[in-house]
Design a protein around this motif. Structure first.
Motif, mmCIF file in Angstrom:
data_model
loop_
_atom_site.group_PDB
_atom_site.id
_atom_site.type_symbol
_atom_site.label_atom_id
_atom_site.label_comp_id
_atom_site.label_asym_id
_atom_site.label_seq_id
_atom_site.Cartn_x
_atom_site.Cartn_y
_atom_site.Cartn_z
ATOM 1 N N ASP A 168 0.805 -1.224 0.000
ATOM 2 C CA ASP A 168 0.000 0.000 0.000
ATOM 3 C C ASP A 168 0.837 1.274 0.000
ATOM 4 N N GLY A 169 2.129 1.163 -0.296
ATOM 5 C CA GLY A 169 3.002 2.335 -0.255
ATOM 6 C C GLY A 169 3.708 2.492 1.073
ATOM 7 N N HIS A 170 3.215 1.792 2.110
ATOM 8 C CA HIS A 170 3.832 1.851 3.439
ATOM 9 C C HIS A 170 4.611 0.571 3.740
ATOM 10 N N CYS A 171 4.815 -0.296 2.732
ATOM 11 C CA CYS A 171 5.326 -1.644 2.994
ATOM 12 C C CYS A 171 6.688 -1.643 3.680
ATOM 13 N N LEU A 172 7.601 -0.742 3.292
ATOM 14 C CA LEU A 172 8.911 -0.705 3.925
ATOM 15 C C LEU A 172 8.775 -0.440 5.421
ATOM 16 N N TYR A 173 7.958 0.542 5.772
ATOM 17 C CA TYR A 173 7.813 0.934 7.171
ATOM 18 C C TYR A 173 7.039 -0.120 7.967
ATOM 19 N N SER A 174 6.069 -0.780 7.328
ATOM 20 C CA SER A 174 5.333 -1.847 8.000
ATOM 21 C C SER A 174 6.246 -3.038 8.271
ATOM 22 N N ALA A 175 7.097 -3.373 7.293
ATOM 23 C CA ALA A 175 8.015 -4.501 7.472
ATOM 24 C C ALA A 175 9.034 -4.204 8.569
ATOM 25 N N ASP A 184 11.967 -6.809 20.048
ATOM 26 C CA ASP A 184 11.772 -6.023 21.282
ATOM 27 C C ASP A 184 12.607 -4.744 21.293
ATOM 28 N N ILE A 185 12.737 -4.116 20.154
ATOM 29 C CA ILE A 185 13.493 -2.865 20.079
ATOM 30 C C ILE A 185 12.612 -1.676 20.431
ATOM 31 N N GLY A 186 11.355 -1.742 20.057
ATOM 32 C CA GLY A 186 10.441 -0.625 20.318
ATOM 33 C C GLY A 186 10.341 0.285 19.113
ATOM 34 N N LEU A 187 9.178 0.863 18.932
ATOM 35 C CA LEU A 187 8.927 1.708 17.769
ATOM 36 C C LEU A 187 9.439 3.127 17.935
ATOM 37 N N ARG A 188 9.598 3.568 19.190
ATOM 38 C CA ARG A 188 10.046 4.941 19.443
ATOM 39 C C ARG A 188 11.462 4.908 19.997
ATOM 40 N N THR A 196 4.898 10.898 19.193
ATOM 41 C CA THR A 196 3.680 10.268 19.703
ATOM 42 C C THR A 196 2.573 10.497 18.704
ATOM 43 N N GLY A 197 1.390 9.991 19.042
ATOM 44 C CA GLY A 197 0.236 10.208 18.187
ATOM 45 C C GLY A 197 -0.251 11.638 18.274
ATOM 46 N N ASP A 198 -1.142 12.019 17.361
ATOM 47 C CA ASP A 198 -1.661 13.378 17.342
ATOM 48 C C ASP A 198 -3.139 13.411 17.736
ATOM 49 N N GLY A 199 -3.598 12.370 18.439
ATOM 50 C CA GLY A 199 -5.004 12.315 18.830
ATOM 51 C C GLY A 199 -5.830 11.475 17.885
ATOM 52 N N ASN A 200 -5.323 11.253 16.664
ATOM 53 C CA ASN A 200 -6.018 10.419 15.699
ATOM 54 C C ASN A 200 -5.598 8.970 15.924
ATOM 55 N N GLU A 201 -6.578 8.071 15.971
ATOM 56 C CA GLU A 201 -6.278 6.676 16.249
ATOM 57 C C GLU A 201 -5.303 6.095 15.238
ATOM 58 N N LYS A 202 -5.442 6.512 13.959
ATOM 59 C CA LYS A 202 -4.568 5.990 12.916
ATOM 60 C C LYS A 202 -3.119 6.417 13.104
ATOM 61 N N SER A 203 -2.895 7.542 13.797
ATOM 62 C CA SER A 203 -1.526 8.046 13.945
ATOM 63 C C SER A 203 -0.685 7.144 14.830
ATOM 64 N N THR A 204 -1.305 6.242 15.598
ATOM 65 C CA THR A 204 -0.559 5.338 16.458
ATOM 66 C C THR A 204 -0.275 4.003 15.780
ATOM 67 N N PRO A 206 1.707 1.282 13.899
ATOM 68 C CA PRO A 206 3.173 1.102 13.938
ATOM 69 C C PRO A 206 3.905 1.704 12.748
ATOM 70 N N PHE A 207 3.407 1.488 11.535
ATOM 71 C CA PHE A 207 4.150 1.990 10.372
ATOM 72 C C PHE A 207 4.182 3.508 10.353
ATOM 73 N N ARG A 208 3.147 4.167 10.895
ATOM 74 C CA ARG A 208 3.146 5.639 10.909
ATOM 75 C C ARG A 208 4.189 6.172 11.889
ATOM 76 N N ILE A 209 4.372 5.492 13.015
ATOM 77 C CA ILE A 209 5.402 5.907 13.967
ATOM 78 C C ILE A 209 6.786 5.733 13.343
ATOM 79 N N VAL A 210 6.988 4.628 12.638
ATOM 80 C CA VAL A 210 8.275 4.396 11.973
ATOM 81 C C VAL A 210 8.493 5.433 10.878
#
Length: 309
Positions: A168-175, A184-188, A196-204, A206-210
């Protein structure tokens, strides 16, 4: 078309990064050969992009279409001119005689239309060329099947299993996100605790944080990345962090540095490319595995997550 153009932009960026590294490593003796090789890469990529764009548009070739269009227009203009001339002649004849023109009899022969004949020949040539291209394509090996076969052999040889992620265009970040959770490295990463997220559920997701982590690293180290960009840094960073822009070599470098890992990318030809954070020994950096496909998914380029075992 937007997805294809985004793919082309990424391939151009990756090629420029590859050319820059190649030229830096060249000596005075090898410089000419390196320049010729880089020029060949650029011409080859340009031709590939032109072919992919034409295939997506269903074009038979811009020069052929233009010639056919000109011939059609010429034929139409000749026909219109002939009609107008005949109309004027007919009117003049009626005023002087009731006898019809001599060439209107049932036995008279029509002159062949040269424009239509050329147009018909051109259409026949195009049809013949298309038929030959289709026949040649049937005899060529399927690049998707060949790539998949090589991948499966490489998985078996290295003891790897594949976990597919959505194309979907996010494959690198999702992988990469899947690998970070797996180890167990952690996303942040600790260097960016404020992501962190911006209040939108989608912003949290995993691929968006990466994605945002990658964007923040590139922005904070602009001197390392700006020479390889073809657009302003702020625009590029926004695309990386907020859109579905595909990731490539530059983003892999930023991810390795931001998370302090060694990224091993298994290519469709069975080779492995290593991207490692600077200043770390190989036994210190956690190794994460990705599979890179050029032909296997959608328009082509795609990343999946790989696991040992």
């Amino acid at each position: 078309m937007e997805d294809l153009l985004a793919k082309h932009r990424k391939e151009q960026r990756d090629l420029q990064a590859r050319i820059t590294q190649k030229k830096k490593a060249a000596s005075k003796k090898t410089r000419k050969g390196v320049n010729d090789e880089c020029a060949h890469w650029e011409e080859e990529l340009k031709a590939t992009h032109a072919a992919e764009t034409a295939a997506l548009n269903g074009d038979s070739g811009p020069s052929e279409e233009r010639e056919i269009h000109v011939e059609e227009q010429s034929a139409e203009e000749d026909a219109n001119g002939a009609t107008e001339t005949f109309s004027n002649h007919r009117t003049s004849t009626v005023n002087h005689s009731a006898v019809p023109p001599e060439d209107s009899g049932p036995g008279s022969a029509k002159k062949p239309n040269r424009q239509k004949a050329r147009l018909a020949r051109r259409a026949a040539e195009i049809a013949e060329t298309s038929a030959k291209a289709e026949e040649e394509a049937k005899n060529q090996p399927d690049p998707r099947a060949k790539e998949r076969e090589a991948m499966l052999a490489a998985f078996k040889a290295r003891g790897l299993k594949e976990k597919e992620v959505r194309a979907d265009g996010h494959c690198l970040y999702s992988a990469v996100a899947d690998q970070l959770v797996l180890h167990d490295i952690g996303l942040r990463p600790r260097i960016y605790p404020t992501i962190t997220g911006d209040g939108n559920e989608k912003s949290t997701e995993p691929f968006r944080i990466v994605r945002r982590t990658t964007a923040e690293y590139i922005k904070a180290h602009k001197d390392e990345f700006e020479p390889f960009l073809e657009e302003p840094l702020d625009d590029y960073v926004r695309k990386v962090g907020e859109t579905g822009e595909w990731g490539g070599q530059l983003e892999l470098r930023a991810l390795a540095e931001a998370y302090g890992v060694r990224i091993s990318v298994l290519d469709g030809n069975g080779s492995v490319h290593e991207i490692e954070a600077e200043g770390l020994e190989k036994n210190e950096a956690t190794q994460i595995w990705l599979a890179y496909y050029r032909y296997g998914f959608g328009l082509g380029e795609h990343y999946n997550s790989l696991r040992k075992g």
